[in-house]
Design an enzyme around this catalytic site. Structure first.
Site, PDB file in Angstrom:
ATOM      1  N   ARG A  56      -4.019  -5.609  -8.069  1.00 52.50           N
ATOM      2  CA  ARG A  56      -4.600  -4.595  -7.182  1.00 52.50           C
ATOM      3  C   ARG A  56      -5.367  -3.555  -7.795  1.00 52.50           C
ATOM      4  O   ARG A  56      -4.996  -3.361  -9.098  1.00 52.50           O
ATOM      5  CB  ARG A  56      -3.561  -4.274  -6.259  1.00 52.50           C
ATOM      6  CG  ARG A  56      -2.317  -4.143  -7.083  1.00 52.50           C
ATOM      7  CD  ARG A  56      -1.367  -2.884  -6.420  1.00 52.50           C
ATOM      8  NE  ARG A  56      -2.348  -1.500  -6.452  1.00 52.50           N
ATOM      9  CZ  ARG A  56      -2.401  -0.682  -7.261  1.00 52.50           C
ATOM     10  NH1 ARG A  56      -1.950  -1.059  -8.685  1.00 52.50           N
ATOM     11  NH2 ARG A  56      -3.234   0.222  -7.289  1.00 52.50           N
ATOM     12  N   ARG A  99     -10.497  -9.550  -0.526  1.00 56.05           N
ATOM     13  CA  ARG A  99     -10.325  -8.113   0.007  1.00 56.05           C
ATOM     14  C   ARG A  99     -11.472  -7.715   0.285  1.00 56.05           C
ATOM     15  O   ARG A  99     -12.726  -7.648  -0.498  1.00 56.05           O
ATOM     16  CB  ARG A  99      -9.287  -7.290  -1.032  1.00 56.05           C
ATOM     17  CG  ARG A  99      -7.776  -8.179  -1.206  1.00 56.05           C
ATOM     18  CD  ARG A  99      -7.057  -6.961  -1.999  1.00 56.05           C
ATOM     19  NE  ARG A  99      -6.633  -5.907  -0.935  1.00 56.05           N
ATOM     20  CZ  ARG A  99      -5.886  -4.943  -1.481  1.00 56.05           C
ATOM     21  NH1 ARG A  99      -5.800  -4.769  -2.924  1.00 56.05           N
ATOM     22  NH2 ARG A  99      -5.338  -3.982  -0.740  1.00 56.05           N
ATOM     23  N   GLN A 202       3.119   1.677  -3.793  1.00 54.88           N
ATOM     24  CA  GLN A 202       2.387   1.732  -4.886  1.00 54.88           C
ATOM     25  C   GLN A 202       2.669   2.836  -6.137  1.00 54.88           C
ATOM     26  O   GLN A 202       2.904   2.928  -7.346  1.00 54.88           O
ATOM     27  CB  GLN A 202       0.743   1.666  -5.037  1.00 54.88           C
ATOM     28  CG  GLN A 202       0.267   0.366  -4.445  1.00 54.88           C
ATOM     29  CD  GLN A 202       0.135   0.476  -2.831  1.00 54.88           C
ATOM     30  OE1 GLN A 202       0.888   1.012  -2.431  1.00 54.88           O
ATOM     31  NE2 GLN A 202      -1.013  -0.266  -2.408  1.00 54.88           N
ATOM     32  N   ASP A 243     -11.899   3.116  -3.344  1.00 55.16           N
ATOM     33  CA  ASP A 243     -12.111   1.795  -3.622  1.00 55.16           C
ATOM     34  C   ASP A 243     -13.609   1.607  -3.024  1.00 55.16           C
ATOM     35  O   ASP A 243     -14.158   0.538  -3.216  1.00 55.16           O
ATOM     36  CB  ASP A 243     -11.296   1.213  -2.077  1.00 55.16           C
ATOM     37  CG  ASP A 243      -9.959   1.036  -2.935  1.00 55.16           C
ATOM     38  OD1 ASP A 243      -9.188   2.140  -2.760  1.00 55.16           O
ATOM     39  OD2 ASP A 243      -9.651  -0.021  -3.237  1.00 55.16           O
ATOM     40  N   LYS A 254      -6.616   4.490  -0.685  1.00 53.53           N
ATOM     41  CA  LYS A 254      -5.219   4.030   0.077  1.00 53.53           C
ATOM     42  C   LYS A 254      -5.175   4.713   1.357  1.00 53.53           C
ATOM     43  O   LYS A 254      -5.159   5.986   1.222  1.00 53.53           O
ATOM     44  CB  LYS A 254      -4.417   4.205  -1.064  1.00 53.53           C
ATOM     45  CG  LYS A 254      -3.091   3.616  -0.476  1.00 53.53           C
ATOM     46  CD  LYS A 254      -2.834   2.328   0.081  1.00 53.53           C
ATOM     47  CE  LYS A 254      -3.291   1.275  -0.733  1.00 53.53           C
ATOM     48  NZ  LYS A 254      -3.545  -0.036   0.006  1.00 53.53           N
TER      49      LYS A 254
HETATM   50  O1  MRU Z   1      -4.360  -1.856  -2.154  1.00 56.07           O
HETATM   51  P1  MRU Z   1      -4.359  -1.466  -3.456  1.00 56.07           P
HETATM   52  O2  MRU Z   1      -2.954  -1.087  -3.981  1.00 56.07           O
HETATM   53  O3  MRU Z   1      -5.334  -2.423  -4.184  1.00 56.07           O
HETATM   54  O4  MRU Z   1      -5.208  -0.033  -3.333  1.00 56.07           O
HETATM   55  C1  MRU Z   1      -5.512   0.714  -4.199  1.00 56.07           C
HETATM   56  C2  MRU Z   1      -6.019   2.103  -4.126  1.00 56.07           C
HETATM   57  O5  MRU Z   1      -6.459   2.276  -3.068  1.00 56.07           O
HETATM   58  C3  MRU Z   1      -6.509   2.683  -5.369  1.00 56.07           C
HETATM   59  O6  MRU Z   1      -6.380   4.051  -5.115  1.00 56.07           O
HETATM   60  C4  MRU Z   1      -7.925   2.296  -5.474  1.00 56.07           C
HETATM   61  O7  MRU Z   1      -8.021   1.019  -5.687  1.00 56.07           O
HETATM   62  C5  MRU Z   1      -8.416   2.887  -6.825  1.00 56.07           C
HETATM   63  S1  MRU Z   1      -7.586   2.012  -8.294  1.00 56.07           S
HETATM   64  C6  MRU Z   1      -8.184   2.835  -9.799  1.00 56.07           C
END
Ligand code: MRU
Length: 352
Positions: A56, A99, A202, A243, A254
């Site tokens: 992830r 995703r 996380q 993202d 997130k």
């Molecule tokens: O659902 P996730 O754990 O994949 O979400 C991750 C995030 O939102 C991170 O902040 C983002 O991907 C940046 S990771 C360098």
């Protein structure tokens, strides 16, 4: 303040390993108490691992998908890249659908597709080289962003981060966590706080564990404690990853990031987004146009398979939100820093 960063001391974890035969992914569902790699031998196993959050974090998803294409190529006989591209299209579509929110996934697949289209009979080697390049470039970008982001922070500062943006979420070093690593290494950051990041935790399961591996002190807080923490004056910056960053600087990250940005502005705390240019999506004009992933409500209603909420209760589980660019003080990428982002400043660096 100008000491070179000892990268090996502050960056020991690698979540993605290509063995030459298979892709090994550090299973992030099992951390922190079990450190185990899951082996993927087909592109569909990689797509399933991305969907299940075995791997992830936006950049890590892109890197895993690129290796997924290399695995898919094992199933295909073709004389040249263009013929292989047609045969690989369904597998690439399944990877892309794993995703929806992180643009790095589509970006990495588009990069693989581009080199494939131009390749001759050596298309398999071309694909493997490109996947390796995507991974290597990500690590280099993270180290560059670490230095650039840390340079914005005054000595003696405290920071709050959200989710996991570290080595676990990238090829290594991390984005927001890379800035924190660099800032700690050169003495600018003296207090690190990490929010739990419900519902998948996380922050609690990954970020504070990852920092602990590298000997960086961090304090965990409940997500709900963030505004109170800011009010105490212990943090000067909120530092998060992304993202997808739109053409106007609106940033998907997130769930919970948006409320941190609002609270930061209220308390005079600065807000920094750190992401490689592979996360910048100049084709999407603003955050309203981003598809926000919604996951199974079981993530909210139960813990490790055991229901914790009364039967019959419904839950809504969007896992990303969008922070409007007006609330962002700096977007840090390996191509440059955009302070107080807007369309014109974004275009000046990323074109489009
Ligand atoms: O659902 P996730 O754990 O994949 O979400 C991750 C995030 O939102 C991170 O902040 C983002 O991907 C940046 S990771 C360098």
């Amino acid at each position: 303040m100008t000491n070179p960063i000892d990268y090996d001391r502050y960056d020991r974890i690698r979540p993605i390993r290509w063995t030459g035969e298979a892709l090994e992914l550090l299973d992030q569902r099992a951390l922190p108490f079990t450190v185990a790699f899951e082996t993927c031998r087909s592109s569909d196993e990689v797509a399933a691992a991305i969907h299940a959050l075995t791997v992830r974090g936006a950049p890590a998803i892109g890197i895993a998908a690129a290796w997924g294409v290399v695995l898919a190529a094992r199933e295909v006989e073709a004389a040249d890249g263009a013929t292989a591209a047609a045969a690989l299209a369904p597998a690439m579509q399944r990877l892309n659908a794993a995703r929806p929110t992180a643009v790095n996934l589509a970006w990495a697949l588009a990069r693989m597709r581009r080199v494939l289209d131009a390749a001759g009979s050596d298309w398999r080697e071309v694909l493997e080289r490109e996947a390796r390049a995507i991974e290597t470039e990500d690590l280099a970008a993270n180290r560059a962003m670490g230095r650039a982001g840390a340079a914005l922070i005054e000595a003696g500062s405290g920071v709050l981060t959200h989710c996991n943006t570290g080595s676990l979420a990238t090829a290594g070093f991390g984005t927001a966590l890379g800035v924190i690593r660099a800032g700690v290494a050169d003495g600018r950051i003296v207090r690190v706080f990490a929010g739990e990041t419900r519902p998948w935790n996380q922050g609690a399961r990954l970020t504070v564990w990852e920092l602990q591996q590298d000997g960086i002190d961090a304090t965990l807080i409940a997500d709900a404690a963030a505004s109170h923490l800011m009010k105490t004056g212990q943090v000067q910056w909120v530092i998060v990853g992304a993202d997808r960053i739109c053409a106007n600087g609106d940033t998907a990250n997130k769930i919970g990031t948006y409320q941190l940005a609002i609270a930061a502005r209220h308390h005079g705390v600065k807000f920094m987004v750190v992401a490689p240019s592979s996360t910048v999506d100049m084709q999407t004009a603003s955050g309203d146009l981003i598809e926000i992933e919604e996951r199974d409500s079981a993530e909210l209603l139960s813990h490790k398979g055991a229901r914790t909420v009364a039967e019959g209760v419904r839950a809504w589980n969007p896992v990303f939100d969008v922070t409007p660019h007006e609330l962002i003080d700096a977007i840090v990428t390996e191509q440059g820093v955009v302070e107080r982002p807007d369309v014109a400043k974004m275009r000046a660096i990323f074109g489009g």
